[in-house]
Design an enzyme around this catalytic site. Structure first.
Site, PDB file in Angstrom:
ATOM      1  N   ASP A  69       0.863  -1.178   0.000  1.00  0.00           N
ATOM      2  CA  ASP A  69       0.000   0.000   0.000  1.00  0.00           C
ATOM      3  C   ASP A  69       0.898   1.227   0.000  1.00  0.00           C
ATOM      4  O   ASP A  69       1.617   1.481   0.962  1.00  0.00           O
ATOM      5  CB  ASP A  69      -0.900  -0.018   1.245  1.00  0.00           C
ATOM      6  N   GLU A  87      -0.975  -1.669  -5.665  1.00  0.00           N
ATOM      7  CA  GLU A  87      -2.067  -0.868  -6.157  1.00  0.00           C
ATOM      8  C   GLU A  87      -1.521  -0.067  -7.329  1.00  0.00           C
ATOM      9  O   GLU A  87      -0.480   0.576  -7.212  1.00  0.00           O
ATOM     10  CB  GLU A  87      -2.516   0.077  -5.046  1.00  0.00           C
ATOM     11  N   ASP A 109      -3.615   1.626   6.753  1.00  0.00           N
ATOM     12  CA  ASP A 109      -2.701   1.097   5.740  1.00  0.00           C
ATOM     13  C   ASP A 109      -2.568  -0.422   5.800  1.00  0.00           C
ATOM     14  O   ASP A 109      -2.475  -1.090   4.774  1.00  0.00           O
ATOM     15  CB  ASP A 109      -1.317   1.751   5.880  1.00  0.00           C
TER      16      ASP A 109
END
Ligand SMILES: [Zn+2]
Length: 394
Positions: A205, A289, A372
Site C-alpha cells: 500500500d 495498487e 494502511d
C-alpha cells in the site's frame, strides 16, 4: 492491470558509465547533439504543421528522407552530413515513439499519468545521441568507439553481462558525460534469488504518510532526504528565476539546479533499488495498487520527489520481480482498498479527501483497523484473486 510470472523474454537492462571525452571529442559530440536536436525538432515541427493543416502525419520513412537525406543537400542543413547518420535516424525513432505514446495516452491505452505531445528539445537540456550496433564498438583496450567521434575513455564500474544492443551518449546539464548501454537479457536464471519461504507474499500500500506499508504492517518510511532535497531544489529554482535572462549568474544558477536534480536522481535511485531488492528477496507474490501517481500530487505545481519515487519504485519492482521469476500483479487503482473492511467486506473505511487524515477506524462489524495495514490485506487478496482468475497481461 498487468500480470507477470516466471521468466520473461526480452527484458532490457540499462548500464551507465561515466565517459571522459577529449576536447576534440567533446566538439564532435556537441556537433552530433546539435544535429540530433535539429532532426528531432524538425520532425516535431513537420508533424505539428501536418496537424494544423489537417494533412496526414508524415511517416517515419518519409521524414528520414526529407529531414536527413534531402536536408543534407540544402545549404541550411548541409552540416548534418558532418556527423554519423545513426543517431539522427534514432532521433526520428524517438520522436515517433513519443508521438505513439502520446496518442496511446489520449486513447487511454497507456496506464499511468497522461502524457503531453512531444516538445521541442532545447540546447540547455540534457543532450543525447543514441547509436545502434552500426554506430559503436567496444574495443579490446576498454575504449568505446563511437562513429565520427572516436575512441572514448570509459570508467567501467562493473562488467557488462552481455553484448549491448545500443549505447546512448549523454551530456548532462552539469557537463558530465555518460555512456548508457542497453542489454537485452534473454535468459537470466542467474538473477533468481532463493526464498526463505517459497510462499511468502505481500501486498503493497503506497502512502502519503509513510512510503509504503507491507504485509503485517511493516512500514517503509519515506526517507528524510525527500523533503530536504525538495526544499533545496525549490530554493535553487527561486534563485534561478530571479537571475536576469542571458546573464552569467543565470547560467551558474541553472547548473546549481541541475546538480541538485542529479543528486536527487542518484540518491532516490539508490534508495528505491534497496527497497525493491528487499521486497523481491523476501516475497514470491507481490501485489501492488496501480496508483494514479499524478492524482497524489493534485494541487501542487510540481511533482514532489516522493511522488516521482512511486513511479520509479513500481516500474523497477515490476522488472526486478519479472527477472527473479516472482508473481507481480497490479490491482486496479479504482479498487477500494482503503474503504473495504478486510474482516467483513463492507465499505465502511475512510474515503475521499476528508478521509485522508483518518489513520485508524472501527468497522460496524466491530473490527478495529489500521488504515494502511487494512489496505495491504485488501490489495494482497485482490491480487491473488486476479491471479486465480487467470487475468493475464491486458
Ligand atoms: Zn467490517
Amino acid at each position: 492491470m498487468s500480470y507477470s510470472a516466471g521468466t520473461v523474454a526480452g527484458v532490457h537492462l540499462r548500464y551507465s558509465f561515466r565517459v571522459y571525452p577529449t576536447r576534440p571529442q567533446r566538439q564532435s559530440l556537441a556537433r552530433t547533439f546539435g544535429c540530433v536536436r535539429t532532426v528531432y525538432n524538425d520532425a516535431v515541427a513537420a508533424r505539428k504543421a501536418a496537424h494544423e493543416t489537417g494533412a496526414k502525419y508524415p511517416s517515419a520513412v518519409a521524414l528520414a528522407k526529407s529531414l536527413i537525406t534531402d536536408a543534407k543537400r540544402t545549404p541550411g542543413r548541409a552540416w548534418l552530413g558532418e556527423v554519423s547518420v545513426v543517431p539522427l535516424q534514432q532521433a526520428l525513432r524517438h520522436c515517433d515513439r513519443a508521438y505513439r505514446n502520446f496518442f496511446d495516452s489520449l486513447k487511454g491505452k497507456r496506464t499511468g499519468p497522461r502524457i503531453g505531445p512531444p516538445r521541442f528539445k532545447r540546447r540547455s537540456g540534457t543532450q543525447t545521441a543514441e547509436y545502434t550496433r552500426r554506430g559503436f564498438r567496444l574495443k579490446e583496450d576498454g575504449r568505446l568507439y563511437v562513429a565520427k567521434v572516436g575512441d572514448l575513455k570509459v570508467t567501467w564500474s562493473r562488467e557488462l553481462p552481455a553484448e549491448p544492443s545500443s549505447v546512448t551518449v549523454v551530456k548532462t546539464v552539469t557537463g558530465k558525460y555518460y555512456a548508457s548501454f542497453v542489454i537485452a537479457v534473454e535468459d537470466d536464471a542467474d538473477l533468481l534469488e532463493p526464498l526463505d519461504d517459497p510462499d511468502a507474499e505481500t501486498g503493497i500500500d503506497l502512502g502519503l504518510k509513510s512510503f509504503a506499508v507491507l504485509r503485517g504492517g511493516k512500514v517503509i518510511e519515506s526517507p528524510k532526504f525527500f523533503r530536504q532535497m525538495e526544499r533545496k531544489l525549490k530554493k535553487a529554482q527561486r534563485a534561478l528565476s530571479r537571475k536576469r535572462k542571458g546573464s552569467n549568474n543565470r547560467a551558474k544558477a541553472r547548473i546549481r539546479v541541475g546538480k541538485i536534480h542529479e543528486k536527487i536522481k542518484h540518491t532516490r535511485s539508490d534508495w528505491v533499488n534497496q527497497q525493491v531488492a528487499m521486497i523481491v528477496a523476501e516475497n514470491q507474490g507481490i501485489y501492488v495498487e496501480d496508483l494514479n501517481v499524478r492524482g497524489l500530487s493534485r494541487g501542487r505545481a510540481a511533482k514532489s520527489v516522493q511522488d516521482a519515487a512511486f513511479g520509479i519504485f513500481l516500474s523497477r519492482l515490476e522488472s526486478k520481480a519479472a527477472r527473479a521469476g516472482r508473481t507481480f500483479v497490479r490491482v486496479d487503482r479504482y479498487f477500494p482498498s482503503t474503504r473495504l473492511c478486510s474482516a467483513c467486506g463492507a465499505l465502511t473505511g475512510p474515503k475521499g479527501l476528508d478521509g485522508l487524515s483518518i489513520r485508524q477506524w472501527v468497522c460496524g462489524c466491530g473490527t478495529r483497523h489500521d488504515r494502511d495495514a487494512n489496505a495491504e490485506i485488501n490489495i494482497r487478496r485482490e491480487g491473488k484473486r486476479l491471479v486465480a482468475a487467470g487475468h493475464a497481461d491486458t
